[in-house]
Design a protein around this motif. Structure first.
Motif: not given
Length: 130
Positions: A15-16, A18-20, A22-23
Motif C-alpha cells: 500500500k505504501s 501504491t500511495e506514493a 497515486g491512483p
C-alpha cells in the motif's frame, strides 16, 4: 518490503508504494538485468479508442456514415421505409380466412366436452330404456 508472487502470477503491491505513485491501474512491465521494472501508465480514453479503431480498421468515411445514422438522418429513412412496408402489407389488421374459421382453443375444448357429455347421456338413456 516483500511482495509475494502467487501461483496465478499475481503480485500485490504494498500500500505504501501504491500511495506514493497515486491512483494508477496499469503498469508497463519490463525485465532489466534480472529486475522487474514497473512504470505507472495512465491510459487516456482517446488512446484506447484510437487503438480499438485501428484494430477494427475503420476509416473516416465509415465513421461519418455511422455518426449520420446515429444522429437520426439514416435512422429516419430506415424507419419510414419500415412503416411504409408495414402499411402496404396490412393497411388494417386483417385476419386470414383460415384463422377466422378456426375456433379458439377454449371454444374448441368446450365444444368437445359438450359433445362427449351428450354421448354419455345418450348411452345412459339407451341403457335405461332397454
Amino acid at each position: 518490503m516483500l511482495a509475494k508472487l502467487t501461483s496465478k502470477n499475481q503480485l500485490t503491491l504494498p500500500k505504501s508504494v501504491t500511495e506514493a505513485i497515486g491512483p494508477v491501474q496499469y503498469f508497463e512491465v519490463q525485465a532489466r538485468a534480472g529486475q522487474i521494472v514497473l512504470t505507472p501508465v495512465r491510459i487516456q480514453r482517446g488512446d484506447a479508442l484510437r487503438a480499438k479503431l485501428a484494430e477494427l480498421a475503420l476509416d473516416e468515411k465509415t465513421l461519418e456514415a455511422a455518426a449520420a445514422w446515429a444522429s437520426g438522418e439514416g435512422a429516419q429513412k430506415t424507419g419510414s421505409r419500415k412503416k411504409a412496408a408495414a402499411a402496404k402489407a396490412s393497411p388494417a389488421k386483417k385476419t386470414s380466412s383460415a384463422a377466422a374459421k378456426k375456433p379458439a382453443p377454449r371454444r374448441e375444448a368446450a365444444a368437445s366436452r359438450a359433445k362427449n357429455e351428450g354421448s354419455v347421456t345418450k348411452r345412459a338413456t339407451k341403457v335405461v330404456s332397454r
